[in-house]
Enzyme design. Structure first.
Site, mmCIF file in Angstrom:
data_model
loop_
_atom_site.group_PDB
_atom_site.id
_atom_site.type_symbol
_atom_site.label_atom_id
_atom_site.label_comp_id
_atom_site.label_asym_id
_atom_site.label_seq_id
_atom_site.Cartn_x
_atom_site.Cartn_y
_atom_site.Cartn_z
ATOM 1 N N ARG A 68 -2.562 -3.933 6.003
ATOM 2 C CA ARG A 68 -2.826 -5.216 6.659
ATOM 3 C C ARG A 68 -2.464 -6.430 5.808
ATOM 4 N NH1 ARG A 68 -5.273 -1.474 8.786
ATOM 5 N NH2 ARG A 68 -5.539 -0.837 6.639
ATOM 6 N N THR A 69 -2.928 -6.454 4.574
ATOM 7 C CA THR A 69 -2.735 -7.674 3.788
ATOM 8 C C THR A 69 -1.249 -7.859 3.498
ATOM 9 O OG1 THR A 69 -4.884 -7.153 2.828
ATOM 10 C CG2 THR A 69 -3.651 -8.953 1.818
ATOM 11 N N LYS A 98 8.556 0.740 -16.867
ATOM 12 C CA LYS A 98 9.162 0.854 -18.213
ATOM 13 C C LYS A 98 8.278 0.202 -19.262
ATOM 14 C CE LYS A 98 13.444 -0.046 -15.764
ATOM 15 N NZ LYS A 98 14.390 -1.140 -15.511
ATOM 16 N N ARG A 119 -1.950 -8.264 -5.363
ATOM 17 C CA ARG A 119 -3.082 -7.337 -5.250
ATOM 18 C C ARG A 119 -3.054 -6.453 -6.486
ATOM 19 N NH1 ARG A 119 -4.947 -3.703 -0.184
ATOM 20 N NH2 ARG A 119 -5.785 -5.749 0.359
ATOM 21 N N HIS A 148 -11.644 -10.715 -2.144
ATOM 22 C CA HIS A 148 -10.496 -10.628 -1.229
ATOM 23 C C HIS A 148 -10.578 -11.898 -0.371
ATOM 24 C CE1 HIS A 148 -7.335 -9.177 1.190
ATOM 25 N NE2 HIS A 148 -7.776 -7.963 1.489
#
Ligand code: CP
Length: 325
Positions: A68-69, A98, A119, A148
């Site tokens: 969703r986000t 890396k 996120r 959030h």
């Protein structure tokens, strides 16, 4: 714009600001955002071409999985004529694999684009990213078990859409309250308004932390801890159910013990909810709301709540990028 190392209060002006916590928003800021979200809804529903973000490129940098986000930020940007640079799972599909540091990663993407939506599984990383970024705004799309904020913006909009107020509300917030970042942001947001009472239903091991209980109570919200469905008061304004989050457990057996403790069945909802009660969930769900409820008009988790995610993110990005008056 040179940035400070504190999450900046919005105070009526979104332009150039990092969005890290719902604590940045006063009620008047929420209502500015809601007003713009209504206009964004018209743009999205009428499929009218919009040039509001034409020429803007925004990085979506997701160290944790998301449907969703990630999807709604992408849709929001494209609805407004902007473009995205999308890095999902940078631990495998970017030079993070890396050994590149967060610091270098943020500095690179702020050079390429006009904002970075991040996120990350570790609480506080969005703030660290904001401290690193010298020029562009950072938007917190969920930081571990912290916050959030854009989810709570869409949740608050959904409650406001239905009840035309964010005060004098009674709600149930259920599930993983210890680790639930959507819950933390929502409670912090609701605590800004008068006379709200929230009933908190969770397994004992997943109750809201003492620190959050104290913070939110001090801010003015009334919190009532309950331990059984039988204690759910009738006719609440909303039920906000959440998933027990497997990914926050180190021991799978501990997860199995609590995962299905509280489930919304048709019978439970019929017995305890009222005609005006809305049933919300930030999603994903993993069985804690029975699918028989999906067609109930009061179940908004696959309707207004999910759609508001696009409208609110359209409005937020346009304001943060200084594209709205
Ligand atoms: N509500 C929410 O944050 O969902 P995703 O994890 O799919 O983005």
């Amino acid at each position: 714009m040179i940035k400070s190392s504190e999450p900046p209060l919005i105070n009526g002006n979104f332009k150039g600001k990092d969005i890290l916590s719902i604590s940045q928003f006063a009620p008047k800021d929420l209502f500015i955002l809601f007003k713009h979200a209504q206009k964004m809804k018209k743009i999205a529903l009428n499929a009218k071409p919009s040039n509001i973000l034409l020429g803007n490129i925004i990085t979506l940098l997701f160290y944790e999985p998301s449907s969703r986000t990630f999807g709604s930020f992408g849709a929001a940007i494209k609805q407004l004529g902007g473009q995205t640079v999308e890095i999902q799972d940078p631990q495998h599909f970017s030079s993070v694999s890396k050994g590149e540091t967060l610091e270098d990663t943020i500095r690179v993407f702020e050079a390429y684009t006009d904002a970075v939506v991040i996120r990350h599984p570790i609480t506080g990383t969005a703030q660290i990213a904001a401290d690193i970024a010298k020029i562009v705004p950072i938007i917190n799309a969920g930081d571990g078990i912290g916050e959030h904020p854009t989810q709570s913006l869409l949740d608050l909009l959904t409650i406001y859409d239905k009840h035309q107020r964010l005060d004098h509300l009674t709600g149930i917030i259920a599930g993983d309250l210890l680790n639930g970042r959507t819950v933390h942001s929502l409670l912090r947001g609701l605590a800004k308004f008068k006379s709200n009472t929230m009933y908190l239903l969770s397994p004992k091991s997943l109750q809201l932390s003492k620190e959050y209980m104290e913070e939110f109570t001090r801010a003015g919200i009334k919190l009532m801890v309950i331990t059984s469905e039988k204690d759910i008061p009738k006719n609440c304004d909303f039920w906000y159910w959440t998933r027990v989050q497997k990914e926050r457990f180190t021991n799978l057996k501990d997860y199995e013990k609590v995962k299905n403790t509280f489930i919304v069945t048709k019978e439970l909802f019929e017995t305890r909810a009222g005609t005006h009660t809305i049933l919300m969930h930030p999603l994903p769900r993993v069985g804690e709301i029975h699918t028989q409820l999906d067609d109930d008009p009061r179940a908004v988790y696959l309707r207004t709540q999910i759609r508001n995610g696009v409208y609110i993110r359209m409005a937020l990005l346009a304001l943060v990028l200084g594209k709205l008056p």
